[in-house]
Write a protein that holds these residues in place. Structure first.
Motif, PDB file in Angstrom:
ATOM      1  N   ILE A 121       3.177  13.935  -9.895  1.00 12.67           N
ATOM      2  CA  ILE A 121       4.202  14.987  -9.996  1.00 12.67           C
ATOM      3  C   ILE A 121       4.768  15.037 -11.411  1.00 12.67           C
ATOM      4  CG2 ILE A 121       6.498  15.693  -9.202  1.00 12.67           C
ATOM      5  CD1 ILE A 121       5.611  14.395  -6.434  1.00 12.67           C
ATOM      6  N   GLU A 122       5.028  13.869 -11.983  1.00  8.94           N
ATOM      7  CA  GLU A 122       5.550  13.828 -13.354  1.00  8.94           C
ATOM      8  C   GLU A 122       4.561  14.468 -14.329  1.00  8.94           C
ATOM      9  OE1 GLU A 122       6.772   9.909 -14.593  1.00  8.94           O
ATOM     10  OE2 GLU A 122       8.138   9.705 -12.892  1.00  8.94           O
ATOM     11  N   ARG A 123       3.282  14.159 -14.161  1.00 10.28           N
ATOM     12  CA  ARG A 123       2.254  14.703 -15.073  1.00 10.28           C
ATOM     13  C   ARG A 123       2.051  16.205 -14.865  1.00 10.28           C
ATOM     14  NH1 ARG A 123      -1.423   9.917 -13.330  1.00 10.28           N
ATOM     15  NH2 ARG A 123      -0.723   8.306 -14.763  1.00 10.28           N
ATOM     16  N   GLN A 124       1.872  16.603 -13.616  1.00 15.32           N
ATOM     17  CA  GLN A 124       1.553  18.003 -13.317  1.00 15.32           C
ATOM     18  C   GLN A 124       2.676  18.960 -13.672  1.00 15.32           C
ATOM     19  OE1 GLN A 124       0.315  18.172  -9.146  1.00 15.32           O
ATOM     20  NE2 GLN A 124      -1.579  19.099  -9.882  1.00 15.32           N
ATOM     21  N   PHE A 125       3.901  18.550 -13.386  1.00 18.94           N
ATOM     22  CA  PHE A 125       5.021  19.466 -13.528  1.00 18.94           C
ATOM     23  C   PHE A 125       5.991  19.071 -14.635  1.00 18.94           C
ATOM     24  CE2 PHE A 125       3.598  19.616  -9.092  1.00 18.94           C
ATOM     25  CZ  PHE A 125       3.248  20.953  -9.018  1.00 18.94           C
ATOM     26  N   GLU A 126       5.619  18.023 -15.388  1.00 21.61           N
ATOM     27  CA  GLU A 126       6.499  17.500 -16.436  1.00 21.61           C
ATOM     28  C   GLU A 126       7.892  17.246 -15.858  1.00 21.61           C
ATOM     29  OE1 GLU A 126       6.301  19.940 -19.959  1.00 21.61           O
ATOM     30  OE2 GLU A 126       4.123  19.916 -19.942  1.00 21.61           O
ATOM     31  N   ALA A 127       7.911  16.695 -14.661  1.00 24.96           N
ATOM     32  CA  ALA A 127       9.157  16.460 -13.926  1.00 24.96           C
ATOM     33  C   ALA A 127       9.834  15.179 -14.387  1.00 24.96           C
ATOM     34  CB  ALA A 127       8.864  16.360 -12.433  1.00 24.96           C
ATOM     35  N   LEU A 128      11.138  15.182 -14.319  1.00 28.97           N
ATOM     36  CA  LEU A 128      11.908  13.969 -14.563  1.00 28.97           C
ATOM     37  C   LEU A 128      11.575  12.962 -13.464  1.00 28.97           C
ATOM     38  CD1 LEU A 128      15.383  15.558 -15.352  1.00 28.97           C
ATOM     39  CD2 LEU A 128      13.794  14.518 -16.985  1.00 28.97           C
ATOM     40  N   PRO A 129      11.612  11.666 -13.768  1.00 29.63           N
ATOM     41  CA  PRO A 129      11.279  10.659 -12.755  1.00 29.63           C
ATOM     42  C   PRO A 129      12.096  10.784 -11.471  1.00 29.63           C
ATOM     43  CG  PRO A 129      11.392   9.637 -14.906  1.00 29.63           C
ATOM     44  CD  PRO A 129      11.866  11.057 -15.077  1.00 29.63           C
ATOM     45  N   GLU A 130      13.386  11.081 -11.596  1.00 28.02           N
ATOM     46  CA  GLU A 130      14.237  11.194 -10.413  1.00 28.02           C
ATOM     47  C   GLU A 130      13.802  12.355  -9.525  1.00 28.02           C
ATOM     48  OE1 GLU A 130      15.338  11.171 -13.560  1.00 28.02           O
ATOM     49  OE2 GLU A 130      16.340   9.235 -13.723  1.00 28.02           O
ATOM     50  N   LEU A 174      12.200  12.189  -5.748  1.00 24.74           N
ATOM     51  CA  LEU A 174      12.770  12.976  -4.648  1.00 24.74           C
ATOM     52  C   LEU A 174      11.673  13.753  -3.917  1.00 24.74           C
ATOM     53  CD1 LEU A 174      15.205  14.048  -3.057  1.00 24.74           C
ATOM     54  CD2 LEU A 174      15.446  15.809  -4.822  1.00 24.74           C
ATOM     55  N   VAL A 175      10.772  14.358  -4.660  1.00 26.97           N
ATOM     56  CA  VAL A 175       9.652  15.081  -4.043  1.00 26.97           C
ATOM     57  C   VAL A 175       8.772  14.104  -3.262  1.00 26.97           C
ATOM     58  CG1 VAL A 175       7.569  16.433  -4.513  1.00 26.97           C
ATOM     59  CG2 VAL A 175       9.692  16.941  -5.742  1.00 26.97           C
ATOM     60  N   ALA A 176       8.523  12.925  -3.831  1.00 27.53           N
ATOM     61  CA  ALA A 176       7.734  11.907  -3.127  1.00 27.53           C
ATOM     62  C   ALA A 176       8.436  11.483  -1.841  1.00 27.53           C
ATOM     63  CB  ALA A 176       7.485  10.701  -4.028  1.00 27.53           C
ATOM     64  N   ASP A 177       9.766  11.341  -1.884  1.00 32.35           N
ATOM     65  CA  ASP A 177      10.535  11.017  -0.668  1.00 32.35           C
ATOM     66  C   ASP A 177      10.308  12.074   0.407  1.00 32.35           C
ATOM     67  OD1 ASP A 177      11.672   8.769  -1.873  1.00 32.35           O
ATOM     68  OD2 ASP A 177      13.575   9.779  -2.330  1.00 32.35           O
ATOM     69  N   MET A 178      10.368  13.326   0.002  1.00 29.79           N
ATOM     70  CA  MET A 178      10.173  14.419   0.966  1.00 29.79           C
ATOM     71  C   MET A 178       8.753  14.411   1.516  1.00 29.79           C
ATOM     72  SD  MET A 178      12.510  17.568  -0.499  1.00 29.79           S
ATOM     73  CE  MET A 178      11.654  17.705  -2.047  1.00 29.79           C
ATOM     74  N   SER A 210       0.838  -1.206   0.000  1.00 27.30           N
ATOM     75  CA  SER A 210       0.000   0.000   0.000  1.00 27.30           C
ATOM     76  C   SER A 210       0.873   1.256   0.000  1.00 27.30           C
ATOM     77  CB  SER A 210      -0.951   0.002   1.190  1.00 27.30           C
ATOM     78  OG  SER A 210      -0.231  -0.088   2.401  1.00 27.30           O
ATOM     79  N   ALA A 211       2.027   1.200   0.669  1.00 29.96           N
ATOM     80  CA  ALA A 211       2.939   2.351   0.661  1.00 29.96           C
ATOM     81  C   ALA A 211       3.465   2.605  -0.757  1.00 29.96           C
ATOM     82  CB  ALA A 211       4.101   2.112   1.621  1.00 29.96           C
ATOM     83  N   THR A 212       3.747   1.530  -1.486  1.00 33.74           N
ATOM     84  CA  THR A 212       4.213   1.687  -2.864  1.00 33.74           C
ATOM     85  C   THR A 212       3.096   2.222  -3.747  1.00 33.74           C
ATOM     86  OG1 THR A 212       5.804  -0.106  -2.576  1.00 33.74           O
ATOM     87  CG2 THR A 212       5.276   0.521  -4.833  1.00 33.74           C
ATOM     88  N   LEU A 213       1.867   1.790  -3.506  1.00 34.98           N
ATOM     89  CA  LEU A 213       0.720   2.316  -4.245  1.00 34.98           C
ATOM     90  C   LEU A 213       0.653   3.835  -4.091  1.00 34.98           C
ATOM     91  CD1 LEU A 213      -2.037   2.018  -5.762  1.00 34.98           C
ATOM     92  CD2 LEU A 213      -3.055   1.607  -3.516  1.00 34.98           C
ATOM     93  N   LEU A 214       0.754   4.323  -2.873  1.00 30.76           N
ATOM     94  CA  LEU A 214       0.722   5.762  -2.623  1.00 30.76           C
ATOM     95  C   LEU A 214       1.910   6.450  -3.292  1.00 30.76           C
ATOM     96  CD1 LEU A 214      -0.445   8.259  -1.226  1.00 30.76           C
ATOM     97  CD2 LEU A 214       0.818   7.591   0.825  1.00 30.76           C
ATOM     98  N   ARG A 215       3.092   5.850  -3.200  1.00 30.25           N
ATOM     99  CA  ARG A 215       4.296   6.418  -3.800  1.00 30.25           C
ATOM    100  C   ARG A 215       4.165   6.522  -5.318  1.00 30.25           C
ATOM    101  NH1 ARG A 215       9.411   7.617  -2.758  1.00 30.25           N
ATOM    102  NH2 ARG A 215      11.031   7.107  -4.261  1.00 30.25           N
ATOM    103  N   VAL A 216       3.651   5.484  -5.948  1.00 34.70           N
ATOM    104  CA  VAL A 216       3.473   5.506  -7.409  1.00 34.70           C
ATOM    105  C   VAL A 216       2.491   6.597  -7.799  1.00 34.70           C
ATOM    106  CG1 VAL A 216       2.574   4.206  -9.394  1.00 34.70           C
ATOM    107  CG2 VAL A 216       4.146   3.111  -7.792  1.00 34.70           C
ATOM    108  N   ARG A 217       1.401   6.701  -7.063  1.00 31.21           N
ATOM    109  CA  ARG A 217       0.425   7.759  -7.362  1.00 31.21           C
ATOM    110  C   ARG A 217       1.060   9.139  -7.242  1.00 31.21           C
ATOM    111  NH1 ARG A 217      -5.121   5.514  -4.504  1.00 31.21           N
ATOM    112  NH2 ARG A 217      -5.714   4.166  -6.246  1.00 31.21           N
ATOM    113  N   ARG A 218       1.845   9.330  -6.202  1.00 33.40           N
ATOM    114  CA  ARG A 218       2.512  10.631  -6.015  1.00 33.40           C
ATOM    115  C   ARG A 218       3.493  10.921  -7.148  1.00 33.40           C
ATOM    116  NH1 ARG A 218       3.809  10.685   0.489  1.00 33.40           N
ATOM    117  NH2 ARG A 218       1.824  11.638   1.076  1.00 33.40           N
ATOM    118  N   ILE A 219       4.350   9.960  -7.442  1.00 32.58           N
ATOM    119  CA  ILE A 219       5.361  10.171  -8.481  1.00 32.58           C
ATOM    120  C   ILE A 219       4.700  10.429  -9.829  1.00 32.58           C
ATOM    121  CG2 ILE A 219       7.198   9.045  -9.816  1.00 32.58           C
ATOM    122  CD1 ILE A 219       8.038   7.638  -7.177  1.00 32.58           C
ATOM    123  N   ALA A 220       3.718   9.621 -10.186  1.00 30.12           N
ATOM    124  CA  ALA A 220       3.042   9.797 -11.472  1.00 30.12           C
ATOM    125  C   ALA A 220       2.359  11.156 -11.544  1.00 30.12           C
ATOM    126  CB  ALA A 220       2.027   8.669 -11.695  1.00 30.12           C
TER     127      ALA A 220
END
Length: 103
Positions: free
Chosen positions: A69-78, A82-86, A57-67
């Motif tokens: 952030i990538e979509r909203q801000f056109e951010a690089l995966p790394e 990092l933002v998801a880590d924070m 479930s933690a990975t589910l939340l992490r994937v949702r966050r990363i995806a």
């Protein structure tokens, strides 16, 4: 069953069995290749169950966050990871404060 009890039951099932790659991708609206690339880059860490990747479930939340952030801000995966880590660290610190009665 109340909403929080349902969430607790779902977390228990996820932690015991985990989500498959297909389930994770469907729940997060990403494709299998997206997940595989993020695993290869070390941004996601699945567990192994019967020779197949499983996700908590933690990975589910992490994937949702990363995806997101990538979509909203056109951010690089790394950068998105990092933002998801924070965000995860902030969530953890808030939980600690609540338990200590300081929030």
């Amino acid at each position: 069953m109340s909403g929080s009890l349902t969430a607790i039951a779902l977390d228990a099932v996820l932690e015991e069995h985990g989500l498959t790659l297909q389930q994770l991708a469907a729940l997060c609206a990403v494709d299998h290749d997206w997940v595989s690339r993020h695993i290869e880059e070390g941004l996601l860490t699945p567990s192994q169950h019967g020779g197949e990747w499983r996700f908590s479930s933690a990975t589910l939340l992490r994937v949702r966050r990363i995806a997101n952030i990538e979509r909203q801000f056109e951010a690089l995966p790394e950068l998105a990871a990092l933002v998801a880590d924070m965000q995860e660290e902030i969530d953890d610190l808030r939980r600690r404060l609540r338990r200590a009665g300081l929030e």
